[in-house]
Scaffold this active site. Sequence first.
Site, PDB file in Angstrom:
ATOM      1  N   TYR A 182      -4.786   4.188   9.200  1.00  0.00           N
ATOM      2  CA  TYR A 182      -4.521   4.756  10.523  1.00  0.00           C
ATOM      3  C   TYR A 182      -5.835   4.961  11.291  1.00  0.00           C
ATOM      4  CZ  TYR A 182      -1.608   7.644  13.695  1.00  0.00           C
ATOM      5  OH  TYR A 182      -0.906   8.147  14.757  1.00  0.00           O
ATOM      6  N   ASN A 183      -6.844   5.409  10.581  1.00  0.00           N
ATOM      7  CA  ASN A 183      -8.161   5.637  11.193  1.00  0.00           C
ATOM      8  C   ASN A 183      -8.651   4.430  11.994  1.00  0.00           C
ATOM      9  OD1 ASN A 183     -10.952   6.989  11.279  1.00  0.00           O
ATOM     10  ND2 ASN A 183     -11.392   5.072  10.223  1.00  0.00           N
ATOM     11  N   THR A 214      -9.641   2.169   6.642  1.00  0.00           N
ATOM     12  CA  THR A 214      -9.006   0.934   7.117  1.00  0.00           C
ATOM     13  C   THR A 214      -7.526   1.126   7.451  1.00  0.00           C
ATOM     14  OG1 THR A 214      -8.790   0.377   4.774  1.00  0.00           O
ATOM     15  CG2 THR A 214     -10.584  -0.695   5.975  1.00  0.00           C
ATOM     16  N   ASP A 216       0.825  -1.210   0.000  1.00  0.00           N
ATOM     17  CA  ASP A 216       0.000   0.000   0.000  1.00  0.00           C
ATOM     18  C   ASP A 216       0.856   1.256   0.000  1.00  0.00           C
ATOM     19  OD1 ASP A 216      -2.404  -1.399   0.060  1.00  0.00           O
ATOM     20  OD2 ASP A 216      -2.297  -1.624   2.233  1.00  0.00           O
ATOM     21  N   GLY A 217       1.969   1.209   0.721  1.00  0.00           N
ATOM     22  CA  GLY A 217       2.859   2.370   0.784  1.00  0.00           C
ATOM     23  C   GLY A 217       3.384   2.732  -0.596  1.00  0.00           C
ATOM     24  N   ASP A 265      -4.050  14.849  21.287  1.00  0.00           N
ATOM     25  CA  ASP A 265      -2.859  14.702  20.436  1.00  0.00           C
ATOM     26  C   ASP A 265      -3.059  15.259  19.034  1.00  0.00           C
ATOM     27  OD1 ASP A 265      -1.636  13.505  22.527  1.00  0.00           O
ATOM     28  OD2 ASP A 265      -1.272  11.573  21.555  1.00  0.00           O
TER      29      ASP A 265
HETATM   30  P1  NAP Z   1       3.380   2.212   6.867  1.00  0.00           P
HETATM   31  O1  NAP Z   1       3.752   2.762   8.198  1.00  0.00           O
HETATM   32  O2  NAP Z   1       4.164   1.125   6.265  1.00  0.00           O
HETATM   33  O3  NAP Z   1       1.803   1.766   6.872  1.00  0.00           O
HETATM   34  C1  NAP Z   1       1.225   1.147   7.936  1.00  0.00           C
HETATM   35  C2  NAP Z   1       0.327   0.024   7.443  1.00  0.00           C
HETATM   36  O4  NAP Z   1      -0.875   0.577   6.870  1.00  0.00           O
HETATM   37  C3  NAP Z   1       0.935  -0.852   6.331  1.00  0.00           C
HETATM   38  O5  NAP Z   1       0.697  -2.202   6.668  1.00  0.00           O
HETATM   39  C4  NAP Z   1       0.173  -0.447   5.080  1.00  0.00           C
HETATM   40  O6  NAP Z   1       0.086  -1.516   4.123  1.00  0.00           O
HETATM   41  C5  NAP Z   1      -1.183  -0.159   5.687  1.00  0.00           C
HETATM   42  N1  NAP Z   1      -2.121   0.673   4.915  1.00  0.00           N
HETATM   43  C6  NAP Z   1      -1.885   1.806   4.208  1.00  0.00           C
HETATM   44  N2  NAP Z   1      -3.042   2.274   3.704  1.00  0.00           N
HETATM   45  C7  NAP Z   1      -4.029   1.431   4.097  1.00  0.00           C
HETATM   46  C8  NAP Z   1      -5.438   1.376   3.894  1.00  0.00           C
HETATM   47  N3  NAP Z   1      -6.087   2.311   3.188  1.00  0.00           N
HETATM   48  N4  NAP Z   1      -6.140   0.345   4.435  1.00  0.00           N
HETATM   49  C9  NAP Z   1      -5.517  -0.589   5.178  1.00  0.00           C
HETATM   50  N5  NAP Z   1      -4.197  -0.589   5.412  1.00  0.00           N
HETATM   51  C10 NAP Z   1      -3.454   0.415   4.879  1.00  0.00           C
HETATM   52  O7  NAP Z   1       3.288   3.465   5.881  1.00  0.00           O
HETATM   53  P2  NAP Z   1       2.874   3.441   4.330  1.00  0.00           P
HETATM   54  O8  NAP Z   1       2.931   2.043   3.822  1.00  0.00           O
HETATM   55  O9  NAP Z   1       3.630   4.526   3.669  1.00  0.00           O
HETATM   56  O10 NAP Z   1       1.322   3.872   4.384  1.00  0.00           O
HETATM   57  C11 NAP Z   1       0.926   5.134   4.803  1.00  0.00           C
HETATM   58  C12 NAP Z   1      -0.328   4.958   5.623  1.00  0.00           C
HETATM   59  O11 NAP Z   1      -0.010   4.254   6.810  1.00  0.00           O
HETATM   60  C13 NAP Z   1      -0.966   6.220   6.120  1.00  0.00           C
HETATM   61  O12 NAP Z   1      -1.770   6.816   5.127  1.00  0.00           O
HETATM   62  C14 NAP Z   1      -1.758   5.719   7.320  1.00  0.00           C
HETATM   63  O13 NAP Z   1      -3.100   5.339   6.976  1.00  0.00           O
HETATM   64  C15 NAP Z   1      -1.023   4.457   7.744  1.00  0.00           C
HETATM   65  N6  NAP Z   1      -0.460   4.624   9.100  1.00  0.00           N
HETATM   66  C16 NAP Z   1      -0.980   3.864  10.107  1.00  0.00           C
HETATM   67  C17 NAP Z   1      -0.547   4.039  11.417  1.00  0.00           C
HETATM   68  C18 NAP Z   1      -1.184   3.227  12.490  1.00  0.00           C
HETATM   69  O14 NAP Z   1      -2.019   2.369  12.154  1.00  0.00           O
HETATM   70  N7  NAP Z   1      -0.862   3.456  13.745  1.00  0.00           N
HETATM   71  C19 NAP Z   1       0.450   4.968  11.718  1.00  0.00           C
HETATM   72  C20 NAP Z   1       0.972   5.725  10.664  1.00  0.00           C
HETATM   73  C21 NAP Z   1       0.502   5.539   9.362  1.00  0.00           C
HETATM   74  P3  NAP Z   1       1.426  -2.126   3.390  1.00  0.00           P
HETATM   75  O15 NAP Z   1       2.028  -3.036   4.433  1.00  0.00           O
HETATM   76  O16 NAP Z   1       0.891  -2.896   2.228  1.00  0.00           O
HETATM   77  O17 NAP Z   1       2.293  -0.953   3.015  1.00  0.00           O
HETATM   78 MN    MN Z   2       4.067   0.232   4.050  1.00  0.00          MN
END
Ligand code: NAP
Ligand code: MN
Length: 272
Positions: A172-173, A170, A56-57, A159
Amino acid sequence: MNSSQMKKRIVYIHTNDTEVSIKTKNLLKVKLEKSGFTVADDFSDSAELAICVGGDGAFLGAVHKFGFPHVPFIGINTGHLGFFQEIHPEQLDEFIFNYKQNKYTLQPLSTVKACVVTESGETKEYRALNEVLIKSAQCRSIHLNISIGGSFIERFSGDGILVATSAGSTGYNYSLGGSIVDPRLKLLQVTPIAPMNTTAYRSFTSSILLPSDMEIGIIPEFVMQELCIAVDGIEYKYDDVKEINISLAGTAVNLLRFEGYDFWNKVKTKFL
Ligand code: NAP
Ligand code: MN
C-alpha cells in the site's frame, strides 16, 4: 537408528481456497511425504517449515493466523502478484530437492507493532508485516498529533497515515507514493494519505523515514472520532482512542530464499 534419524521432519501447508491452490497443496503433500517429511494437519511450533500456497494475501493471513511464529515460511505463488512468494507451482520437485540439500538462505523481515490505548486505559497490541494504517472510519478528514521519539512533530490533517516496514514498502505504501525500501534496511516509513497542506492545515506531504529504535506516537485530536486501524489489511474500529504507539517489533518473520533470489530483481520483474 540414532535419534536424529528418527526425528520427524514436520512441515505444515497453509492454503487459500482457490482450486489451483488446493490442487497444488495436495500434490505437494504427496511429494513431501514421498521425500520423508510429515505433513501436519495443524500448524504448531514443532514444524520446521510453514509452506504457504496462494498469493501475498494468503501469506499475510498465515503469518497472522499462526501468531508471527519463529518457524520459517516459504510461499508458492498461485495468487496474483506474489511478491513474498518464492516458488512457482511447476517447481515443486526442485523446491523439495533444494530444501533437503539446505540450499537456501533465510531472509529476515522486520515487523511493526502498534499499541492502542483507549480512554478507559485499556491497551491492545497488534503486529504487522507490511504496515499499520490509521484513518477515519468515516469520510471526513482526521487530525492526528504525531510525535517521534517523544517530541511533537506535526499535527497531521488528511485521510490518515500509514506506517510501513521495509517489506511492506512495496505494498500500500508504494501506491501512496512512498519509497521502495530494501528489506535489509531496518526502518519505519511514515507515509501520509491525502495530507492537507493549506493555510488552514499544515502536514508533511512526503514520507518520512525513521531509524529502527524510534517510536511514533499518535494522539487523535478528537477522542470520540471513530478510527479505523488496519494491520496488513485486517481492520479494527475504535471510537475511544487516546493514543497509538508504533515501533518496530523485536522479532522478524523469516522467509526461505533459494539461489537466484534478489530483492531488486524481484521489484523489477513485478513492477516494471
Ligand atoms: P489485496 O487487496 O488483495 O492486496 C492488494 C495487492 O497488494 C495484491 O496484489 C497483493 O498481492 C499485494 N501485496 C500485498 N503485500 C505486498 C507487498 N509487501 N509488496 C507488494 N505487493 C503486496 O489484499 P491482501 O492480498 O490481503 O494484502 C493485504 C495488503 O494489501 C496490505 O497489507 C496492503 O499493503 C495492501 N493494500 C494495498 C492497497 C493499495 O495499493 N491501494 C490498498 C489496500 C491494501 P497478491 O495479489 O499476491 O495477494
Ligand atoms: Mn490479495
